[in-house]
Design an enzyme around this catalytic site. Sequence first.
Site, short mmCIF file in Angstrom:
data_model
loop_
_atom_site.label_atom_id
_atom_site.label_comp_id
_atom_site.label_asym_id
_atom_site.label_seq_id
_atom_site.Cartn_x
_atom_site.Cartn_y
_atom_site.Cartn_z
N GLU A 243 -50.87 10.32 -21.02
CA GLU A 243 -50.76 11.31 -19.94
C GLU A 243 -49.95 12.50 -20.44
O GLU A 243 -49.16 12.35 -21.36
CB GLU A 243 -49.99 10.71 -18.73
CG GLU A 243 -50.67 9.53 -18.09
CD GLU A 243 -49.70 8.73 -17.20
OE1 GLU A 243 -48.56 9.15 -16.98
OE2 GLU A 243 -50.12 7.65 -16.74
N LYS A 245 -46.86 14.85 -20.54
CA LYS A 245 -45.47 14.75 -20.10
C LYS A 245 -45.14 16.09 -19.45
O LYS A 245 -44.95 17.09 -20.12
CB LYS A 245 -44.54 14.46 -21.28
CG LYS A 245 -43.10 14.24 -20.84
CD LYS A 245 -42.23 13.83 -22.03
CE LYS A 245 -40.84 13.39 -21.63
NZ LYS A 245 -40.14 14.25 -20.70
N ARG A 250 -38.45 14.40 -12.04
CA ARG A 250 -38.89 13.10 -11.57
C ARG A 250 -38.72 12.98 -10.07
O ARG A 250 -37.74 13.48 -9.52
CB ARG A 250 -38.06 12.03 -12.26
CG ARG A 250 -38.52 10.60 -12.06
CD ARG A 250 -39.68 10.31 -12.95
NE ARG A 250 -40.11 8.93 -12.90
CZ ARG A 250 -39.75 7.99 -13.77
NH1 ARG A 250 -38.93 8.29 -14.76
NH2 ARG A 250 -40.22 6.77 -13.66
N GLU A 295 -43.90 13.37 -10.77
CA GLU A 295 -43.11 14.51 -11.25
C GLU A 295 -43.46 15.74 -10.41
O GLU A 295 -44.64 16.03 -10.20
CB GLU A 295 -43.49 14.75 -12.73
CG GLU A 295 -42.68 15.81 -13.42
CD GLU A 295 -41.51 15.25 -14.25
OE1 GLU A 295 -41.13 14.07 -14.08
OE2 GLU A 295 -40.97 16.03 -15.05
N PHE A 335 -47.86 9.49 -11.02
CA PHE A 335 -48.33 8.67 -12.15
C PHE A 335 -48.11 7.18 -11.96
O PHE A 335 -48.49 6.39 -12.81
CB PHE A 335 -47.76 9.14 -13.50
CG PHE A 335 -46.27 9.40 -13.51
CD1 PHE A 335 -45.38 8.35 -13.49
CD2 PHE A 335 -45.79 10.70 -13.58
CE1 PHE A 335 -44.02 8.58 -13.52
CE2 PHE A 335 -44.42 10.94 -13.61
CZ PHE A 335 -43.53 9.88 -13.58
N ARG A 411 -35.35 1.47 -20.47
CA ARG A 411 -35.93 2.40 -21.43
C ARG A 411 -36.55 1.53 -22.51
O ARG A 411 -35.89 1.20 -23.50
CB ARG A 411 -34.81 3.28 -21.99
CG ARG A 411 -35.25 4.52 -22.68
CD ARG A 411 -34.03 5.26 -23.23
NE ARG A 411 -33.29 6.00 -22.23
CZ ARG A 411 -33.68 7.14 -21.68
NH1 ARG A 411 -34.82 7.69 -22.03
NH2 ARG A 411 -32.95 7.74 -20.79
N LYS A 417 -42.39 8.53 -25.41
CA LYS A 417 -42.61 9.97 -25.22
C LYS A 417 -42.71 10.65 -26.57
O LYS A 417 -42.02 10.27 -27.52
CB LYS A 417 -41.49 10.58 -24.39
CG LYS A 417 -40.10 10.34 -24.91
CD LYS A 417 -39.03 10.85 -23.96
CE LYS A 417 -37.65 10.47 -24.44
NZ LYS A 417 -36.56 10.76 -23.55
P1 AMP Z 1 -37.02 11.99 -20.69
O1 AMP Z 1 -36.40 12.65 -19.50
O2 AMP Z 1 -37.18 12.90 -21.86
O3 AMP Z 1 -36.38 10.66 -21.02
O4 AMP Z 1 -38.53 11.63 -20.32
C1 AMP Z 1 -38.87 10.86 -19.22
C2 AMP Z 1 -39.18 11.77 -18.07
O5 AMP Z 1 -40.41 12.46 -18.26
C3 AMP Z 1 -39.42 11.03 -16.78
O6 AMP Z 1 -38.20 10.70 -16.16
C4 AMP Z 1 -40.23 12.00 -15.97
O7 AMP Z 1 -39.36 12.85 -15.23
C5 AMP Z 1 -40.92 12.87 -17.01
N1 AMP Z 1 -42.39 12.75 -17.01
C6 AMP Z 1 -43.23 13.80 -17.06
N2 AMP Z 1 -44.51 13.39 -17.05
C7 AMP Z 1 -44.50 12.04 -16.99
C8 AMP Z 1 -45.51 11.04 -16.96
N3 AMP Z 1 -46.81 11.35 -17.02
N4 AMP Z 1 -45.12 9.74 -16.89
C9 AMP Z 1 -43.79 9.42 -16.84
N5 AMP Z 1 -42.80 10.32 -16.87
C10 AMP Z 1 -43.13 11.62 -16.95
#
Ligand code: AMP
Length: 562
Positions: A243, A245, A250, A295, A335, A411, A417
């Site tokens: 998907e 990102k 969130r 999101e 999502f 996590r 990611k």
């Molecule tokens: P990070 O904040 O870098 O740890 O990445 C995780 C965050 O990416 C999540 O908490 C979401 O806010 C965001 N996110 C954006 N798109 C998605 C997606 N398709 N699935 C899950 N998280 C997503």
Amino acid sequence: MKFIEFAETCEKLEGITSNLEMTRIVSQLLQDTDELEIVTHFIMGRIFPAWSAEELGMGPSLLYDAIAMATGADKGRIKEVVRQRGDVGLACEELCSRRVQRPLFSGELTVEQVYRNFESIAQAGGKGSQKRKFRMLADLFGSAKPKEARYIARLVLEELRIGVGEGTVRDAIARAFDVSADLVERGYMLTNDLGLVAATAKEGAEGLEQLGIEPGKPIKMMLAQVAESMEGAIEEMEKAAIEWKYDGARMQIHKMDGEVQLYSRKLENVTKSLPDIVNLIKKDVTFKRAILDGEVIAIGEDGKPRPFQDILRRFRRKYDVEQMVKEIPFHLSLFDVLYDGQSLIDFPLSERRKILEKSLRAKHSSKIIVAPQIVTSDLTVADGIYQEALSAGHEGVMIKNPKSAYTPGKRGKNWLKIKPVMETLDLAVIGAEWGEGRRANLIGSYLLACRDVATGELLGIGRVGTGITDEQLAELTELFKALIVSEIGKEIDLKPEIVFEIAYEEIQKSPNYESGFALRFPRLISVRSDKSVGEADSMQRVRELYEKQKGRGTTREVREAP
Ligand code: AMP
């Protein structure tokens, strides 16, 4: 339980550094109390459970008003004592020990009374509520022994400074009631309420096993790990669900018949600031009762996501909310679904996804979508989606294991990611702050600065503190001790001699620092002992990187994340 017993336990914990010993003492405290929920929250420096929207609504200023009223000291004197003692709690204790008035009522304070008083303070609203709030708190101080006053003051600011975190309390609950720490952890992730978990654990493991999720109580969000590489991630999963990102924020959505509640990543209730999202959910989501994960994104006129601060501006807005809805319209990409009348978290993602796809009305608006997802094991297809996401101005891609359950608060390897690596910055260290609790003798965070080439000045750009181990902290504290110029309370002014290499997720505009910029999620990579402060990165370079990041995705090639 008498409040003095709680205060004395806190005092004991303040002098302890061993985790094991801390767990033992907290566990004993939990066994000794009948007010298990209250004490569990109190010992973590909280008054209400994290999921609750209830808050005391008192900052330092009202706290000082209450101390003034209870002790007769004026505000100037209170501030002076706080500065001298370096802590509001100790200052309050000192001032209460010198007060001449007799306590309002003679009996000893109980934990329950302190909590009920806090509850009344939280519930005070409307005209004149500020006055009523500090009067109620002054009454409490009036009845408190000096040592009790220390911890009441710290509880008001929700900072006990005794070093007891969630991990210690989890282990203490397990130890106190002879249940497994994993079960306690699971209960916590599902209910987001260690008080409830403690009370349930007391009744035995069976109750803990039955704790589940329900709309109206936010659940810790599942989190993502950085992927080693696209190839490795896909190989490990056989087939991977890919998907975009999204570059947004969130959002956990709870629908309870006609009512909708929205929670941010930190599980703050942001429902009131986002009436547009509430309406979208009411109109377009078919489930009567559901918990959805997604999101929110603010799309600019150029069709690209707007900066993260714009989203935060909307989250924090309390007045003229409708105006903000027009100024910064939101889209929502869903999502995941965690509940549709029953808990779905143990279903595999592929099943949850099918349910999610049925959640929206056929003729739904384009403002709310189910995030497109492609299941593939083909690296070229995956790279293509990554490029597409970057060109659209988003962060990268999420690679998810279609067979995986939803693991709240974890996590893990089932959500990976991938996003482009940001170049690091070399920044001068100009200030610092002493740590708290068992880190009180260590410097806990550092103030960073970039250089203004024109004036030679060092301009603040952010603080780094996370991602440093205790061992590193101790080494750094030794290194910086010799550079301390002055200290006020916990704040330290440093002679700028040392340069840190800092990684970060994003550069943001910010009025909080002199440079006009701030770093999102800064991490210490190394101490650049080979560089002098005169060689630290300039504000001009920070601005260049900021501009480059705005146009992100247009030219960038696929790179492996670190
Ligand atoms: P990070 O904040 O870098 O740890 O990445 C995780 C965050 O990416 C999540 O908490 C979401 O806010 C965001 N996110 C954006 N798109 C998605 C997606 N398709 N699935 C899950 N998280 C997503």
